[in-house]
Motif scaffolding. Sequence first.
Motif, PDB file in Angstrom:
ATOM      1  N   VAL A   1       5.319  -3.766   3.298  1.00  0.00           N
ATOM      2  CA  VAL A   1       3.991  -3.442   2.792  1.00  0.00           C
ATOM      3  C   VAL A   1       4.149  -2.505   1.594  1.00  0.00           C
ATOM      4  O   VAL A   1       4.828  -1.496   1.691  1.00  0.00           O
ATOM      5  CB  VAL A   1       3.149  -2.752   3.876  1.00  0.00           C
ATOM      6  N   LEU A   2       3.559  -2.900   0.466  1.00  0.00           N
ATOM      7  CA  LEU A   2       3.704  -2.078  -0.722  1.00  0.00           C
ATOM      8  C   LEU A   2       2.483  -1.216  -0.984  1.00  0.00           C
ATOM      9  O   LEU A   2       2.566  -0.185  -1.632  1.00  0.00           O
ATOM     10  CB  LEU A   2       3.931  -2.951  -1.958  1.00  0.00           C
ATOM     11  N   THR A   3       1.332  -1.660  -0.477  1.00  0.00           N
ATOM     12  CA  THR A   3       0.096  -0.990  -0.855  1.00  0.00           C
ATOM     13  C   THR A   3       0.002   0.421  -0.287  1.00  0.00           C
ATOM     14  O   THR A   3      -0.768   1.232  -0.761  1.00  0.00           O
ATOM     15  CB  THR A   3      -1.132  -1.780  -0.374  1.00  0.00           C
ATOM     16  N   ALA A   4       0.794   0.722   0.748  1.00  0.00           N
ATOM     17  CA  ALA A   4       0.676   2.035   1.369  1.00  0.00           C
ATOM     18  C   ALA A   4       1.724   3.012   0.844  1.00  0.00           C
ATOM     19  O   ALA A   4       1.956   4.055   1.432  1.00  0.00           O
ATOM     20  CB  ALA A   4       0.781   1.908   2.874  1.00  0.00           C
ATOM     21  N   GLY A   5       2.358   2.673  -0.251  1.00  0.00           N
ATOM     22  CA  GLY A   5       3.357   3.586  -0.803  1.00  0.00           C
ATOM     23  C   GLY A   5       4.520   3.740   0.142  1.00  0.00           C
ATOM     24  O   GLY A   5       4.935   2.792   0.802  1.00  0.00           O
ATOM     25  N   ARG A   6       5.009   4.967   0.229  1.00  0.00           N
ATOM     26  CA  ARG A   6       6.177   5.171   1.080  1.00  0.00           C
ATOM     27  C   ARG A   6       5.826   5.131   2.556  1.00  0.00           C
ATOM     28  O   ARG A   6       6.704   5.108   3.399  1.00  0.00           O
ATOM     29  CB  ARG A   6       6.806   6.514   0.758  1.00  0.00           C
ATOM     30  N   GLY A   7       4.536   5.156   2.874  1.00  0.00           N
ATOM     31  CA  GLY A   7       4.115   5.038   4.257  1.00  0.00           C
ATOM     32  C   GLY A   7       4.135   3.594   4.723  1.00  0.00           C
ATOM     33  O   GLY A   7       3.613   3.265   5.776  1.00  0.00           O
ATOM     34  N   GLY A   8       4.709   2.724   3.913  1.00  0.00           N
ATOM     35  CA  GLY A   8       4.676   1.309   4.224  1.00  0.00           C
ATOM     36  C   GLY A   8       5.659   0.876   5.293  1.00  0.00           C
ATOM     37  O   GLY A   8       5.778  -0.304   5.575  1.00  0.00           O
ATOM     38  N   ARG A   9       6.376   1.826   5.869  1.00  0.00           N
ATOM     39  CA  ARG A   9       7.289   1.466   6.961  1.00  0.00           C
ATOM     40  C   ARG A   9       6.647   1.850   8.286  1.00  0.00           C
ATOM     41  O   ARG A   9       6.080   2.920   8.414  1.00  0.00           O
ATOM     42  CB  ARG A   9       8.598   2.239   6.810  1.00  0.00           C
TER      43      ARG A   9
ATOM     44  N   GLY B   1       1.576   1.721   7.323  1.00  0.00           N
ATOM     45  CA  GLY B   1       0.312   2.332   6.935  1.00  0.00           C
ATOM     46  C   GLY B   1      -0.547   1.414   6.081  1.00  0.00           C
ATOM     47  O   GLY B   1      -0.084   0.428   5.524  1.00  0.00           O
ATOM     48  N   LEU B   2      -1.800   1.732   5.999  1.00  0.00           N
ATOM     49  CA  LEU B   2      -2.702   0.989   5.135  1.00  0.00           C
ATOM     50  C   LEU B   2      -3.215   1.926   4.056  1.00  0.00           C
ATOM     51  O   LEU B   2      -3.361   3.127   4.288  1.00  0.00           O
ATOM     52  CB  LEU B   2      -3.882   0.450   5.943  1.00  0.00           C
ATOM     53  N   ALA B   3      -3.490   1.361   2.895  1.00  0.00           N
ATOM     54  CA  ALA B   3      -4.010   2.195   1.827  1.00  0.00           C
ATOM     55  C   ALA B   3      -5.438   2.602   2.155  1.00  0.00           C
ATOM     56  O   ALA B   3      -6.180   1.859   2.784  1.00  0.00           O
ATOM     57  CB  ALA B   3      -3.966   1.432   0.515  1.00  0.00           C
ATOM     58  N   ALA B   4      -5.806   3.833   1.724  1.00  0.00           N
ATOM     59  CA  ALA B   4      -7.137   4.327   2.035  1.00  0.00           C
ATOM     60  C   ALA B   4      -8.202   3.594   1.232  1.00  0.00           C
ATOM     61  O   ALA B   4      -9.336   3.450   1.672  1.00  0.00           O
ATOM     62  CB  ALA B   4      -7.196   5.823   1.759  1.00  0.00           C
ATOM     63  N   SER B   5      -7.847   3.151   0.033  1.00  0.00           N
ATOM     64  CA  SER B   5      -8.834   2.489  -0.804  1.00  0.00           C
ATOM     65  C   SER B   5      -8.132   1.510  -1.724  1.00  0.00           C
ATOM     66  O   SER B   5      -6.907   1.511  -1.821  1.00  0.00           O
ATOM     67  CB  SER B   5      -9.567   3.531  -1.652  1.00  0.00           C
ATOM     68  N   GLY B   6      -8.939   0.696  -2.387  1.00  0.00           N
ATOM     69  CA  GLY B   6      -8.376  -0.265  -3.319  1.00  0.00           C
ATOM     70  C   GLY B   6      -7.605   0.410  -4.434  1.00  0.00           C
ATOM     71  O   GLY B   6      -6.547  -0.047  -4.854  1.00  0.00           O
ATOM     72  N   ILE B   7      -8.134   1.537  -4.903  1.00  0.00           N
ATOM     73  CA  ILE B   7      -7.473   2.238  -5.998  1.00  0.00           C
ATOM     74  C   ILE B   7      -6.109   2.732  -5.554  1.00  0.00           C
ATOM     75  O   ILE B   7      -5.102   2.574  -6.231  1.00  0.00           O
ATOM     76  CB  ILE B   7      -8.343   3.417  -6.472  1.00  0.00           C
ATOM     77  N   GLN B   8      -6.102   3.296  -4.348  1.00  0.00           N
ATOM     78  CA  GLN B   8      -4.824   3.787  -3.864  1.00  0.00           C
ATOM     79  C   GLN B   8      -3.838   2.644  -3.637  1.00  0.00           C
ATOM     80  O   GLN B   8      -2.648   2.770  -3.925  1.00  0.00           O
ATOM     81  CB  GLN B   8      -5.017   4.565  -2.564  1.00  0.00           C
ATOM     82  N   ALA B   9      -4.363   1.519  -3.157  1.00  0.00           N
ATOM     83  CA  ALA B   9      -3.495   0.364  -2.945  1.00  0.00           C
ATOM     84  C   ALA B   9      -2.881  -0.074  -4.266  1.00  0.00           C
ATOM     85  O   ALA B   9      -1.689  -0.350  -4.352  1.00  0.00           O
ATOM     86  CB  ALA B   9      -4.285  -0.771  -2.312  1.00  0.00           C
ATOM     87  N   GLY B  10      -3.722  -0.116  -5.309  1.00  0.00           N
ATOM     88  CA  GLY B  10      -3.221  -0.511  -6.619  1.00  0.00           C
ATOM     89  C   GLY B  10      -2.165   0.444  -7.124  1.00  0.00           C
ATOM     90  O   GLY B  10      -1.085   0.037  -7.555  1.00  0.00           O
ATOM     91  N   TYR B  11      -2.466   1.729  -7.011  1.00  0.00           N
ATOM     92  CA  TYR B  11      -1.524   2.748  -7.477  1.00  0.00           C
ATOM     93  C   TYR B  11      -0.213   2.644  -6.712  1.00  0.00           C
ATOM     94  O   TYR B  11       0.868   2.584  -7.306  1.00  0.00           O
ATOM     95  CB  TYR B  11      -2.141   4.138  -7.290  1.00  0.00           C
TER      96      TYR B  11
END
Lengths: 119, 527
Positions: free
Chosen positions: B290-298, B316-326
């Motif tokens: 999972v890439l959208t959650a940054g380093r929390g993707g494990r 983890g899941l991204a909190a918002s679309g913006i965060q997912a994009g970032y």
Amino acid sequence: MLLIALALSLIGFLYFAVTVKKHLQIIYGKKARITPAQKWILHGLGYLHQALALYPCILAWEYQVGITVWVGIVHLTGFVLVPLLTYRPQWFNLLWQICMPGRLCLALTGAPNPALKAN
Amino acid sequence: MKQGIRNSMIWLHTWSSLILGWLLFAVFLTGTIAYFHVEVSHWMKPERHASAPSDDSLQVGLDYLLATAPNAKNWEVEVPDARNRTLGLSWENYNEERQRRRGPRQIVDATTGEAIDERETRGGGFLYRFHFELHHLPRRTAFTIVGIASMMMFVGLITGIFTRRKLFAHFFTFRPKRNLMSWIDAHVVTGLMALPFHIMITLSGLMLFANTLLILNTDDGDRRGRFGGNERGEQVQPHSTLPPSSWTPDIAAMRAEAERRWQSPIAELQIEKPLSSEATFRFSPQDQRVLTAGRGGRPEIAFDYHGNVIEEAPAGLAASGIQAGYSSLRQLHEAHFADTVTRWLFFFAGVLGTFMCASGSILWVVKRRRKQHGQAGFELVNALNVGGLAGLMCAVGAYFWANRLLPANMSGRLDWEIHVFFAVWALCMVHAVFFRHHKGWVTQLSLGGFLFAAIPVLDALTSPVSLWQALMIGDWLRLGFDGICLLFGGSLFVAVYYLALKDKVGSFSLANLKKALAPRKEEEACY
């Protein structure tokens, strides 16, 4: 899975390459031409194969990383084709033999170089 | 009108890319190597080479911790994975100042369990840091410079697309032996083929710099509390521990369960309150999907002392679309998630990008050499080309050599490696000022070719573990590094061959080299 994706993507690029006049003539001789309709069909087949290459990537890597790997594979196969076309055009000719749907479509919609058939 | 737009695009493409082209080349070259910076560090620390990971490595690590830090508050074991062949152990004692988390506290041989006393080196980390914060410059200034260069790159990419009339026709075309044409083709092919990668890497790079580049932004990104709260001053009572002989959690079973759930080998085990019956065992996997959650993707899974699952956190899941994009762009840029195949694909695209930068600068010169030969600006670009392209490659090669040749226990060794890097680069620059043309290229490319092609020999001579043994213990990180250096050195020699050794008819003789290095008339001197 990786190999399947690589092969599908390479075939996809073969379809794109064959619509370029210079590369078409490697296969069908000097006077080969294709109609715009044939070009669209071949491009369509090219896109189809690229899209199909995504599937094994997703199977092996799941969606997010799978798409990333797919883009990477498309870079790789596309680049491999360049030296191949320049330095080993006969290999391109051989590879084209495996693109059955494309050859079939060209044969059905009018051969690109009628002169070649007569011989 | 259409022609007008195209011409102005060509103009913008030419000049925006030229100004910082060499910096971009440096960023691309070191950044591409940085995809493998952990592996490069492995090569640059020969003390690690004897370590061979096995299934028992985790136990080896736990035994070491048991002997070294039996009273610690927590333990952490990073087991060997695709990028590391050693154990990374960390522990935190009660009432001890919190360690800044910069990698593990002790590197341990994965077979023998002995602590490894490494040489002082920045390893691949230097090249990684150089690609965005340069060196010898204040951080913010360097960020701004590289940020501007990235912006130029972005402009170059967008305008570059518009300089071509037929995209598909140029996709696969390479016409060799036609000098300017060949350079243009090479530039276009490497640019177009990896265009999605180039756009992604430039855009995400810009985004990582966003805090610096937006000048009115007051958050400079340095003050983020990345390392957790400060617990200093708070006295905590140590937990009661059992004697090691009666502390027998079934860690192997927990590991097997975690690996079964994820279908991925584990990367890390954290143990809270070790040596007590209240201990918790927290695992995380190597693979990240999972890439959208940054380093929390494990994902994570935690067991209690008896092997029961007490907590299971999915990726983890991204909190918002913006965060997912970032997060996805950031992850794509840094490629922490990448497994071996993905990493090589990124590396390959990076090589194409590096070549695109280099060929762009070269073709500027090739295009103008008849008309502008001898003019100050033209000669400046020539000198910068030789020094900035070939010179940097020599400098990187020299950095690796310095790593092995400087005495392992020398004081200030870490700095000296970097001094060697910059000294060689500076020397190449000076050399390039005097030999701007053919001779400069031939000399510096030969030097670079030698430095890289001889790296396997250097490696065999200066590592305690021979290359044959490395093959036996399956140290592909090291062998891969040697192989790529050999390949790269070889390709530099091929360039030298084309420049100097081949005559007009295409036959090969050493006499041509002499001719190439002999002083020439002004008119001929260029290439």
